[in-house]
Design a protein around this motif. Sequence first.
Motif, mmCIF file in Angstrom:
data_model
loop_
_atom_site.group_PDB
_atom_site.id
_atom_site.type_symbol
_atom_site.label_atom_id
_atom_site.label_comp_id
_atom_site.label_asym_id
_atom_site.label_seq_id
_atom_site.Cartn_x
_atom_site.Cartn_y
_atom_site.Cartn_z
ATOM 1 N N ASP A 180 1.701 5.523 0.323
ATOM 2 C CA ASP A 180 1.794 6.727 0.825
ATOM 3 C C ASP A 180 1.912 7.862 -0.504
ATOM 4 O OD1 ASP A 180 0.518 8.714 2.478
ATOM 5 O OD2 ASP A 180 2.583 8.315 3.175
ATOM 6 N N ARG A 211 -7.373 7.973 6.158
ATOM 7 C CA ARG A 211 -8.259 7.349 5.358
ATOM 8 C C ARG A 211 -7.130 6.283 4.816
ATOM 9 N NH1 ARG A 211 -9.954 11.864 2.593
ATOM 10 N NH2 ARG A 211 -11.019 10.472 0.264
ATOM 11 N N ILE A 212 -5.816 6.645 4.148
ATOM 12 C CA ILE A 212 -4.818 6.168 4.397
ATOM 13 C C ILE A 212 -4.818 4.787 4.563
ATOM 14 C CG2 ILE A 212 -1.949 6.252 3.246
ATOM 15 C CD1 ILE A 212 -2.750 8.775 2.546
ATOM 16 N N VAL A 246 1.131 -1.181 -0.694
ATOM 17 C CA VAL A 246 -0.053 -0.529 -0.101
ATOM 18 C C VAL A 246 0.555 1.338 0.577
ATOM 19 C CG1 VAL A 246 -1.433 0.862 0.884
ATOM 20 C CG2 VAL A 246 -1.819 -0.950 0.790
ATOM 21 N N VAL A 290 -6.662 1.751 4.738
ATOM 22 C CA VAL A 290 -7.022 0.924 3.865
ATOM 23 C C VAL A 290 -6.355 0.092 3.537
ATOM 24 C CG1 VAL A 290 -5.958 0.629 1.351
ATOM 25 C CG2 VAL A 290 -7.709 2.585 1.744
ATOM 26 N N ALA A 342 -10.920 2.468 -1.666
ATOM 27 C CA ALA A 342 -10.957 3.426 -0.576
ATOM 28 C C ALA A 342 -11.055 3.004 0.746
ATOM 29 C CB ALA A 342 -12.969 3.844 -0.905
ATOM 30 N N ALA A 343 -11.850 3.600 2.144
ATOM 31 C CA ALA A 343 -11.870 2.846 3.383
ATOM 32 C C ALA A 343 -12.391 3.014 3.575
ATOM 33 C CB ALA A 343 -10.864 4.290 4.026
ATOM 34 N N PRO A 369 -4.286 3.735 -2.388
ATOM 35 C CA PRO A 369 -5.629 4.072 -1.496
ATOM 36 C C PRO A 369 -6.715 5.626 -2.442
ATOM 37 C CG PRO A 369 -4.077 4.112 -0.381
ATOM 38 C CD PRO A 369 -3.107 3.946 -1.053
ATOM 39 N N ASP A 420 -7.549 -2.318 5.681
ATOM 40 C CA ASP A 420 -8.452 -3.868 5.394
ATOM 41 C C ASP A 420 -7.932 -4.847 3.980
ATOM 42 O OD1 ASP A 420 -11.191 -3.705 4.603
ATOM 43 O OD2 ASP A 420 -10.790 -3.375 2.332
#
Length: 453
Positions: A8, A113-114, A6, A117, A88-89, A30, A120
């Motif tokens: 940034d 929110r990042i 993931v 993700v 998306a989150a 994200p 998740d």
Amino acid sequence: MIKIFVLDTNVLLHSAGSIESFQDNDVVIPMAVLEELDKFKKSQDELGRNARQVIRRLDALREFGSLAEGVSLANLHSQATGKLSIAAAGDALQDPRLMQFFIGENRFSPDNRILAVALDMSRSGREVIFISKDINLRLKADALGLKVMDYEREKVRYDDLYCGFKEFDVSPMLIEQLNKNSDVPSEEFKLLPNEFAVLKPNDGSQRGIALARNTAAGRLQLVPAKPDWRVWSIGARNKEQRMAFELLLEPEIVLVSLVGTAGTGKTLLALAAALESTLHENRYEKILVSRPIIPLGNDIGYLPGDKAEKLNNWMQPIFDNLDLLMSSGSPRRNARSASSGGSRVENLLNTNRLELEALTYIRGRSIPRQFVIVDEAQNLTPHEGKTIISRAGEGTKIVLTGDPEQIDNPYLDASSNGLSYLVERFKGNPLYGHVTLKRSERSPLAALAAKLL
């Protein structure tokens, strides 16, 4: 098992090609990262260019499938086997781990929110690694139980940075042979092209120390010891400065980097060699000096005047060194005919033998037969370093100077800046030479500050 990385926002802004750096694994971007890229896309600096390039690459991938479900990275790189997707989150913002640390509206910030993700993605049972250049966000992710890493494809180990020379204890007979023949075979020393050898006699004598450079032909070539030798009235005060002059004045070495703390003479040596090579030897048509426009501390805002007047403040360290060199005068010039240093620098500017340019305007240029000095190069990104060096035309020499321990660019550190990256990537190339200057020669106070502070 295929991992999930993931990314940034700052990773994509640092390197637009980062989405292709995880070829055997899946990459997730994200939705909050896209929103942050949108804020940067209109900027005319390197961050804006990287943002636009990433957005274009994502749009190109969209043509091959749904980014929500994942599109093969092989469409960008033929050897890639992983997929890229945008997520998306969603309800991950309600994850107990996230709610435990962040309450209220703060939970919906772009950073959180990042992180949501990444949390998740971790529910899938696969190994998830969060990649960020933001130290604080990496700390948050670690506290949430996520595995975190910095983006290290364009990083080097600064503590192990190539210094350009090695010291050897050798027999006095070898030093005598080198002094007699000017060069000897270098196979036993295992040196890179243009790397220096400091040869010390193994009998303890200090008088027989010799300095030599390894040539591309595999010969140790003596660097003559000349106590009264000067380059535009400036002499070498230590062995590292003598090595630097050897590289700066050698026309076959077209790329040189000088690294050192404040006061070691990096800029002064480069300018002295540029004046000598351009004005005396006529090897180059002009001298081009540039530096990144990045302030130390808070910026003072917009500056009045045209481009030249705006640059005066940024280029004042260059003018200080030029004034010293020009007021000292050339040893070949009649002292009675020498004008003040400032007026002679002004004359160089008016006759177009010296040009000062902001790095902002160097993209797209082709620069033939010039001696180019890029000062404060530690504030460049690796991509900016590539952009500058690729401007070099036929007969051009480029010198980069800087101190990786004094970086003003908030997105870089000693290991990820363009100067350190260049040193590691170019070492061993016969067109390149490097020296790390270790001793401050500006003043006893400057040397003490460099050591203690």
